[in-house]
Every structure is written in structure tokens, then in C-alpha cells.
Motif scaffolding. Structure first.
Motif, short mmCIF file in Angstrom:
data_model
loop_
_atom_site.label_atom_id
_atom_site.label_comp_id
_atom_site.label_asym_id
_atom_site.label_seq_id
_atom_site.Cartn_x
_atom_site.Cartn_y
_atom_site.Cartn_z
N ALA A 152 -2.94 30.72 -33.85
CA ALA A 152 -2.21 30.02 -32.78
C ALA A 152 -1.12 29.24 -33.86
O ALA A 152 -0.14 28.92 -33.33
CB ALA A 152 -3.22 28.77 -32.13
N LEU A 155 1.71 31.43 -34.58
CA LEU A 155 2.62 31.87 -33.47
C LEU A 155 3.49 30.70 -32.92
O LEU A 155 4.66 30.79 -32.51
CB LEU A 155 1.72 32.55 -32.21
CG LEU A 155 0.81 33.82 -32.66
CD1 LEU A 155 0.05 34.00 -31.42
CD2 LEU A 155 1.92 34.99 -32.72
N GLY A 156 2.66 29.54 -33.05
CA GLY A 156 3.43 28.40 -32.62
C GLY A 156 4.66 27.89 -33.48
O GLY A 156 5.76 27.50 -33.06
N TRP A 157 4.66 28.31 -34.90
CA TRP A 157 5.53 27.85 -35.86
C TRP A 157 6.77 28.87 -35.55
O TRP A 157 7.81 28.39 -35.63
CB TRP A 157 4.91 28.11 -37.19
CG TRP A 157 4.03 27.24 -37.88
CD1 TRP A 157 3.83 25.89 -37.47
CD2 TRP A 157 3.29 27.25 -39.08
NE1 TRP A 157 2.67 25.23 -38.18
CE2 TRP A 157 2.40 26.05 -39.26
CE3 TRP A 157 3.24 28.22 -39.92
CZ2 TRP A 157 1.65 25.78 -40.19
CZ3 TRP A 157 2.41 27.89 -41.12
CH2 TRP A 157 1.36 26.67 -41.22
N PRO B 28 -5.23 23.60 -33.99
CA PRO B 28 -3.80 23.07 -33.70
C PRO B 28 -4.04 22.65 -32.19
O PRO B 28 -4.27 23.43 -31.32
CB PRO B 28 -2.81 23.95 -33.88
CG PRO B 28 -3.36 25.10 -33.55
CD PRO B 28 -4.65 25.19 -34.15
N TYR B 31 -0.62 24.28 -30.01
CA TYR B 31 -0.68 25.62 -29.85
C TYR B 31 -1.80 26.25 -29.08
O TYR B 31 -1.77 27.29 -29.16
CB TYR B 31 0.05 26.21 -31.12
CG TYR B 31 1.00 25.72 -31.88
CD1 TYR B 31 2.09 25.30 -31.07
CD2 TYR B 31 1.05 25.29 -33.17
CE1 TYR B 31 3.37 24.77 -31.65
CE2 TYR B 31 2.30 24.93 -33.99
CZ TYR B 31 3.45 24.39 -33.14
OH TYR B 31 4.31 23.85 -33.73
N LEU B 32 -2.89 25.27 -29.09
CA LEU B 32 -3.92 25.84 -28.67
C LEU B 32 -5.01 25.11 -27.56
O LEU B 32 -4.98 25.61 -26.36
CB LEU B 32 -5.05 26.66 -30.01
CG LEU B 32 -6.34 27.21 -29.73
CD1 LEU B 32 -6.06 28.32 -28.67
CD2 LEU B 32 -7.18 27.48 -30.81
N PRO B 106 2.34 35.80 -26.38
CA PRO B 106 1.64 35.78 -27.54
C PRO B 106 0.62 34.52 -27.74
O PRO B 106 -0.66 34.60 -27.92
CB PRO B 106 2.53 35.64 -28.87
CG PRO B 106 3.86 36.63 -28.05
CD PRO B 106 3.75 35.73 -26.94
N LEU B 107 0.92 33.24 -27.55
CA LEU B 107 0.01 32.40 -27.64
C LEU B 107 -0.83 32.52 -26.38
O LEU B 107 -2.00 31.87 -26.55
CB LEU B 107 0.89 30.91 -27.43
CG LEU B 107 1.36 30.44 -28.77
CD1 LEU B 107 2.31 29.16 -28.65
CD2 LEU B 107 0.50 30.27 -29.75
N ASN B 110 -3.55 34.88 -27.26
CA ASN B 110 -4.55 34.34 -28.34
C ASN B 110 -5.56 33.12 -27.66
O ASN B 110 -6.62 32.94 -28.12
CB ASN B 110 -3.79 33.63 -29.45
CG ASN B 110 -4.60 32.81 -30.70
OD1 ASN B 110 -5.29 33.82 -31.30
ND2 ASN B 110 -4.34 31.57 -30.85
#
Lengths: 335, 335
Positions: A152, A155-157, B28, B31-32, B106-107, B110
Motif C-alpha cells: 500500500a 503503490l500510494g507513493w 498506512p 493508502y490502506l 492497484p490500491l 491490494n
């Protein structure tokens, strides 16, 4: 004593056979199980199950005892690869087209889900004691948790073009996305299964340090001609992955160059030209980012070796312990 | 006696609180875990955990005993939804944009992986006995296996424009992709947890029949104005889903019309116009496919009610059993 590669090959052979058994049957074949067999048959090095089995033997467990856990781990790894390839838009995996290239994204996502679920099946066999399966499952659950958290972050970055990153951020990322399931979980599970207990804090440190060294070498192999067998060259650069070299480059480069790099990272992947990719690589070389990564991998590798000695200090000397040491060296130094 | 919807709401309230606890922490966030909280906070009807809890109470288990399993099932369901939405290119889920619309594919993939892993956590709490957690995990593993197999069939049929399908193929599909995790697993898990044992063959048959009736009603709701709250209307038709109406239509329609339908199904989703979608719906109406689906749901629902009586014949009469019956009726007849 067998070399690390011989050892890995013999362990990989056992793991492949057990994996094949797990994904052998089932319908629908053409939309699911054949896809799984395709990916599990592709020859990986088997680093994770190899490390688990070698460490288990060094701790006095038999191969027979440890194989279900090693198989589960490698199946899990394979399920991650299927989804990673979708998330990263990768085209090649182990020298062949990725699963979503062959069968489309929907069937590939579903195949990864199915495989992640099947992965724990070897731990349910009656040959594997119940209390052990519960403990191993808890380790795998923790490894998946850490891996998805790390994924995560990465991918977030990329999605949000995050560039204000330091080596500490990198090590946090790698500690989650790589170390847990590549090195920490194999060592921890081996310790659960064996008669002799390594020192647990040193063992975790070994897993972390060796995993970081491994990932940095992996970052470096991506920019080494012929370095990553069966993958596209420079795919990390094309994908804009936050490698240690990229993070180093961003921190040392002059403002105008930095702006160009941020622009490059802000583009969609298909907009990044070959020329730009070569340019970014050249900047890394000129800024000493590759040399810096080499040096960091070297330091972390040395620290890992020290942790190894500490972790296994109280275990009886054995050929198995020597084999494990050779394997950890191989993992740290891969080139 | 409380109505089925009141009952569902009270169970859903308990499940939501337990779900929120499971995905509360962690980094995170952005992002998650915030993504997971977004999806788990969206109000679903909670049919699956509701059925599990009602059945557990009817079998003499307490809510306290059954809640971890109900929570695990609903978390798992939510993880399926995240991936289903990616696989089906859906834009809306429970009245809001899907996770991949908000955060990219992608996120979202995941996040689904992370949630599927977290889902079993409630079963690991010390309050939940170990032997039970093993048994419930085995049921969930089976349900995931069946669901991914069913999903593979459905996606494969669409990818390869498979049209030579009968109602038997449809029931096999639904038996896997819907019945196992929607009705069979909740009933089977409830039976594991309770003091009183329903007749197992009749219970499985009830799960299958009720699940099929439920899915056919779901197919019908998709073409009913305002039928599917929080989803795009006619999304099954837009996606080319093999609903029972489509399979019926393909089997009764004259060759020239059939060729048009096959042409429509062979197109990519974005190439199918609104006009064509309306045309396909009109053909279904005119061919009596909707009426046929209604009738099939009715027959399967009646058979489910008979299996209900058989499954629970030896259990003591109770308000809880009456509530379960009301809930099963609600599930079968939803409109």
C-alpha cells in the motif's frame, strides 16, 4: 558441503512437487486451475521455502515436518506475484507473459484470490499437528498483513507522486513489503518447528537486515544488464518504483534536475519514454546512487551476518547450520 | 416477533461494530486502512452475518459465540466486493463510487488482499475456542474455494463469449459463486457452533436452494427500475452477465435474434450502447425470460422452505427458530 545453489535446487524440487499436489485438481480447469498450474510450474529460485527448510533443519526439525509450511509460503508468494504483476502492469514473469497478459485482468485477480486461499491447505493435512498449524497460520497472517501494508505504501507513493522520502522511509517500506515474507517469516516459522530455539530478537534482526540487503540487491539487479532473469529490464525505472537509488538521487540532485525527475514520476507509465528512462539511469550513475546502494547493501549484509552468529550461538554446530549460513550469504550477496 | 428487517438491522449493527474494531488501526492509513474503513462502513443489508447469527441462535448458540464468525464472513464478503468491482468494472457500490474508482485499481486490489487476510482475525481472539476456530476456518476456506471457482466460470464465460449454456450450467455457477458463502456457509457454521444439530443434508439443500432463489431474485432486481439500491441500473446487461434470463433467452430465441445477441456479448463492454442494452432487455421481456425467472425462483423458494422444515424438524420450537424462518423467507422473496 553442498553449495547454496545446489541446496536451493534440492529444496525447490521438493516444494514444487508439494505445490503441484495442492493445485492439481479442481474445476474449472481452463479458467482457474490451469492458470494456477502455469504459474506454480514456472521455475523460481525458491528462496523463501529454501530458507525456511534450511533454517528448520538447522533448528533440528525434519524436512517432512517443515515442508507443508514451506509449500504454503511459496504458494502465497506466487499469489502475491499474480496480483503484483497486475498492480505494476508487468508483462513478463519468469520469462513468460504474466497471467493477466494471457487471460485478462479479471481472471488473473480471481486466480490470485483462489491461490491465496489454497496456500494454507498444506498446513491442514492430518500429518501436520494442529497446534503447529495454528502457530504457522498466525505467522503467515502477520506476514500477509505486513506485505499488504508495505505494498500500500509503495503503490500510494507512486499514485500520489510522493518524492520527499528518505532512506528511513525506504527501510520501513522494505521492512514490510519484502522482509516479512521473504526472510522474517521463514526464519520465525523454522524456529517454531525446531527442537532448538535461536535467540528470537537476533533472529528477527537477521531477517530484517538480510531482507533489506536482498531488496537493495534486487533494486540494483534491475538496472544491471541481464540482471533480472525473466523480467523486463529497467522495469523499476519504467514503473517509477521508489528504489533506494531513486530515493538517494532525489536527495542529492540539484533543484532543476530534481524538478525533471519529479515531472517524470508524475507521468503515467505509458508516457515515460525509453529515452527518459535511460536519462534517469544515467543521472543515478552520475550521482553515485548505484555506488551508494552497493555500499548500503554491503553494510546491512555485514550486520546480518553478525546477527546470524548471535541468533544461532547456542545451537549445536552441524552441517545443517553451515548450510543455512551459506544460504543466507547467498541471499545477501546475490548478484 | 420482530420482522425480518428489524432482526437484520439489529444483527447488522453488532456486525458493523465488530468489523470496525477489526479494521480500526494500522498504517498506512491513507493508502490502506482508510480505504477498508470506507467500504466496511457502507451500509449493506448484512444478509450473510444476519443469517449466520439467526441460525446460530436457533441452534442454541449465543450471539456472543457466533459474532466472531459472522464478522469474519462479512469482512470476507466485503473483500470479495472490492475485487468483484474491479473485475466487473463497476462504478458504484452501495451508492458511492467503487474503491478502484476512488483510488485506482492497484490500491484497490491490494486493499482486497489485505481485507481477506484480516477477515479471519476475529476467529483468533482468545474468546473464541481453538477447536472452533479451526472448524470455522475450514468452512470459510471451502466457501472461498467455491466462490473463486464460480467466479472463474462466470468471468471465463464472458471472456470467451460462451453462449451454449443451460439452466443446469446456471445452477452450477450459482451453487458455487453465490450459495456457498451467502447461505450454505452461514448455516453450516451456525450448526457447528450450536448445541442442537440440524439434519446436515437437508441444511445443505436448504442453503443451495435458498441461495439459488436469492441469486435469481438478484438477477431480476437488476432489470427492475429502482431494484438494486446503490448500483448502476441494468449493470448485469451492460456487463454481459450470464443471468438466468439471458440463458433462457438464448435457448428460446430464433436464430437471427440469437446471432444479434451473440454479437452483443462478443463486444467489449464499453462498445455496448444504451440502445442495445434496452433492446436486449426488451427481447427478454418478449421471450418471457423474466416470467420464467420469476417462476424458477418461486419453485426453488418453495423447495427451500420444505428443506427448512426437514432440516430443523428435531430442534425445539423457539422464538429464535421462528425468527430464522422469517429471515430465510425474506432472503428467498426479496423484491
Amino acid at each position: 558441503m553442498r553449495t547454496a545453489t545446489e541446496l536451493l535446487e534440492s529444496y525447490a524440487c521438493l516444494t514444487r512437487a508439494a505445490m503441484a499436489e495442492t493445485v492439481a485438481g479442481g474445476a474449472p480447469g481452463s479458467y482457474l486451475y490451469e492458470l494456477l498450474r502455469d504459474y506454480t510450474d514456472r521455475q523460481g529460485k525458491g528462496l523463501r521455502p529454501g530458507l525456511l527448510l534450511a533454517a528448520a533443519e538447522a533448528c533440528g526439525a525434519s524436512i517432512r515436518t517443515a515442508l507443508p509450511a514451506a509449500t504454503a509460503l511459496e504458494l502465497l508468494h506466487t499469489s502475491f506475484l499474480i496480483h503484483d504483476d497486475v498492480e505494476d502492469h508487468s508483462r513478463l514473469r519468469r520469462g513468460k507473459p504474466t497471467l493477466h497478459e494471457l487471460h485478462g485482468v479479471p481472471l488473473a485477480i480471481n486466480a490470485g484470490d483462489a491461490l491465496a486461499n489454497l496456500a494454507t491447505q498444506p498446513l491442514m493435512s492430518s500429518a501436520f499437528p494442529r497446534y503447529r498449524s495454528r502457530e504457522v497460520l498466525a505467522e503467515l497472517r502477520m506476514a500477509i498483513r505486513q506485505t499488504t501494508e508495505g505494498q500500500a505504501l509503495e503503490l500510494g507513493w507512486r499514485r500520489h507522486t510522493v518524492v520527499d522520502l528518505t532512506e528511513v522511509d525506504y527501510l520501513e517500506l522494505v521492512g514490510r513489503k519484502t522482509c516479512w515474507y521473504t526472510t522474517m517469516a521463514p526464519l520465525r516459522i523454522a524456529a517454531l518447528l525446531g527442537r532448538w530455539q535461536p535467540a528470537s530478537a537476533a533472529l528477527d534482526r537477521l531477517g530484517f537486515l538480510a531482507g533489506c540487503a536482498f531488496q537493495i540487491r534486487d533494486d540494483l539487479l534491475d538496472v544491471t544488464p541481464g540482471g533480472q532473469e525473466g523480467k523486463e529490464p529497467h522495469s523499476d525505472i519504467a514503473e517509477g518504483k521508489r528504489t533506494v537509488m531513486l530515493i538517494h538521487l532525489l536527495s542529492v540532485t540539484p533543484p532543476d534536475q530534481r524538478q525533471w525527475i519529479v515531472g517524470y514520476l508524475g507521468k503515467a507509465e505509458h508516457e515515460r519514454t525509453q529515452l527518459e528512462q535511460s536519462q534517469l539511469l544515467r543521472m543515478m550513475v552520475e550521482a553515485g546512487s548505484l555506488a551508494y546502494a552497493e555500499q548500503l547493501a554491503e553494510v546491512l549484509g555485514q550486520a546480518a551476518r553478525r546477527s546470524f552468529d548471535e541468533a544461532f550461538a547456542d545451537l549445536p554446530a552441524s552441517a545443517e547450520l553451515d548450510s543455512l549460513r551459506a544460504l543466507v550469504d547467498y541471499l545477501i550477496d546475490r548478484s
